[in-house]
Structures are given as structure tokens and as C-alpha cells.
Design an enzyme around this catalytic site. Sequence first.
Site, PDB file in Angstrom:
ATOM      1  CG  ASN A 198     -12.611  -2.756   1.174  1.00  0.00           C
ATOM      2  OD1 ASN A 198     -11.737  -3.415   1.723  1.00  0.00           O
ATOM      3  ND2 ASN A 198     -12.349  -1.802   0.309  1.00  0.00           N
ATOM      4  CD  GLU A 222      -1.249  -4.993  -6.344  1.00  0.00           C
ATOM      5  OE1 GLU A 222      -2.122  -5.822  -6.684  1.00  0.00           O
ATOM      6  OE2 GLU A 222      -1.513  -3.789  -6.129  1.00  0.00           O
ATOM      7  CE1 TYR A 231      -4.154  -1.555  -0.195  1.00  0.00           C
ATOM      8  CE2 TYR A 231      -3.558  -2.755   1.779  1.00  0.00           C
ATOM      9  CZ  TYR A 231      -4.406  -2.555   0.701  1.00  0.00           C
ATOM     10  OH  TYR A 231      -5.515  -3.355   0.537  1.00  0.00           O
TER      11      TYR A 231
HETATM   12  P1  RTP Z   1      -7.747  -2.296  -2.686  1.00  0.00           P
HETATM   13  O1  RTP Z   1      -6.369  -1.754  -3.037  1.00  0.00           O
HETATM   14  O2  RTP Z   1      -7.844  -2.832  -1.304  1.00  0.00           O
HETATM   15  O3  RTP Z   1      -8.305  -3.190  -3.742  1.00  0.00           O
HETATM   16  O4  RTP Z   1      -8.679  -1.046  -2.689  1.00  0.00           O
HETATM   17  P2  RTP Z   1      -8.899   0.019  -3.819  1.00  0.00           P
HETATM   18  O5  RTP Z   1      -7.810  -0.025  -4.840  1.00  0.00           O
HETATM   19  O6  RTP Z   1     -10.288  -0.185  -4.309  1.00  0.00           O
HETATM   20  O7  RTP Z   1      -8.814   1.360  -2.992  1.00  0.00           O
HETATM   21  P3  RTP Z   1      -7.567   2.198  -2.479  1.00  0.00           P
HETATM   22  O8  RTP Z   1      -7.912   3.617  -2.654  1.00  0.00           O
HETATM   23  O9  RTP Z   1      -6.284   1.673  -3.061  1.00  0.00           O
HETATM   24  O10 RTP Z   1      -7.601   1.893  -0.933  1.00  0.00           O
HETATM   25  C1  RTP Z   1      -7.035   0.729  -0.413  1.00  0.00           C
HETATM   26  C2  RTP Z   1      -7.858   0.268   0.765  1.00  0.00           C
HETATM   27  O11 RTP Z   1      -7.767   1.224   1.807  1.00  0.00           O
HETATM   28  C3  RTP Z   1      -8.966   1.205   2.564  1.00  0.00           C
HETATM   29  N1  RTP Z   1      -9.529   2.548   2.592  1.00  0.00           N
HETATM   30  N2  RTP Z   1      -9.977   3.101   3.680  1.00  0.00           N
HETATM   31  N3  RTP Z   1     -11.431   6.416   3.804  1.00  0.00           N
HETATM   32  C4  RTP Z   1     -11.019   5.265   4.291  1.00  0.00           C
HETATM   33  O12 RTP Z   1     -11.113   4.968   5.467  1.00  0.00           O
HETATM   34  C5  RTP Z   1     -10.426   4.312   3.335  1.00  0.00           C
HETATM   35  N4  RTP Z   1     -10.241   4.516   2.046  1.00  0.00           N
HETATM   36  C6  RTP Z   1      -9.663   3.391   1.566  1.00  0.00           C
HETATM   37  C7  RTP Z   1      -9.900   0.219   1.905  1.00  0.00           C
HETATM   38  O13 RTP Z   1      -9.760  -1.039   2.578  1.00  0.00           O
HETATM   39  C8  RTP Z   1      -9.351   0.138   0.505  1.00  0.00           C
HETATM   40  O14 RTP Z   1      -9.715  -1.086  -0.114  1.00  0.00           O
END
Ligand code: RTP
Length: 151
Positions: A115, A129, A52
Site C-alpha cells: 500500500n 516515530e 510496528y
Molecule cells: P501504516 O501504519 O503503514 O500507515 O498503516 P495503517 O496505520 O493504515 O494500518 P495498520 O493497521 O497500522 O497496518 C500497518 C500496515 O500493515 C499492513 N497490513 N497488512 N491484512 C493484512 O494483510 C494487513 N493489514 C495491514 C499494511 O501495509 C498496513 O499499512
Amino acid sequence: MSTTEQTYIMIKPDGVQRGLVGEIIARFEKRGFKLAALKMETPSKELLEKHYGDLADKPFFPKLVKYMLSGPVICMVWEGLDAVKTGRVMLGATNPLASNPGTIRGDYALQVGMNVCHGSDSVENAKKEIELWFNNDVKQYKLDAAQWIYE
Ligand code: RTP
């Protein structure tokens, strides 16, 4: 047409705890994707901070790392036509409140901080990854069902 695109899909600690592993694997299998790698892992803080890394400046980053450290995860590589894009569609929007019913998050999650699953957001990031989580140790084999999946 590339049927060999790969994506990194991870079932997060809440997905494991809630018994959603079989359901999520089944969705990718039934869709027609080929399983190329699979393992359960208890990731280190360092590994998660790398995974991340692009979110390190976000206010939710510490909470995200804590969540991801809260239990084992399931790491998978799925292969097939448009695996990255279709994988993201199958997962649903990042915030489950915006995820359509029929998607994994739209069916099984309510909040962005729980999620259930991760999916690579680009082919380039999928490659990174898969290297990070599997050191590129993915299986190569012929999926016999492919002749009934691809025209
Ligand atoms: P992922 O990498 O987990 O598939 O998720 P994503 O690309 O859809 O979203 P990303 O923006 O990369 O965020 C990674 C993970 O961080 C957590 N998150 N928390 N506002 C918040 O509290 C927040 N925003 C994001 C989520 O678990 C997200 O999947």
C-alpha cells in the site's frame, strides 16, 4: 491554530520501486506542508519491529516486516496545520480497495500488503516515530510561502 504539528510519512519499498517518490513529495508540498526532514534508509528488522510493535500479535506481522525489508524506504517529516490527520486523509484508507480516488493509495495501490506509504495515526505516535526514525533531528526554518498558505 497550530501550524507546527508534525507527522512521520514513509514511502514503502513498493513506492520507491515504482517511482512514486517525487509524486508523493509533490502532493505534500503542493498541499502546503513544510518538509522538516527527509532521508532514504534501508531499515533493520529491529527498527521495523519497533515501528510496528503494536501489530506484533497480528497474523500478517511477519509478512509486513518481510515486505518492509524488501528495499529502501523514504522517511520524511512533514509539518503544518493538522499534519497527522490530513496526512492520513492524503494517504487514503489502509486497504487500497477502500481508498478514495485522489488519495495516494486510491490512485496507486490495489492491495493492503503493497500500500505504498505509511503515515502516523496520532500526534503521540508521530512524536514516537520521529524520534525512532530521525532521533528528533528535524530542521527548523521559516517557510516563506506560509504567508500565502495560512490566513
Ligand atoms: P501504516 O501504519 O503503514 O500507515 O498503516 P495503517 O496505520 O493504515 O494500518 P495498520 O493497521 O497500522 O497496518 C500497518 C500496515 O500493515 C499492513 N497490513 N497488512 N491484512 C493484512 O494483510 C494487513 N493489514 C495491514 C499494511 O501495509 C498496513 O499499512
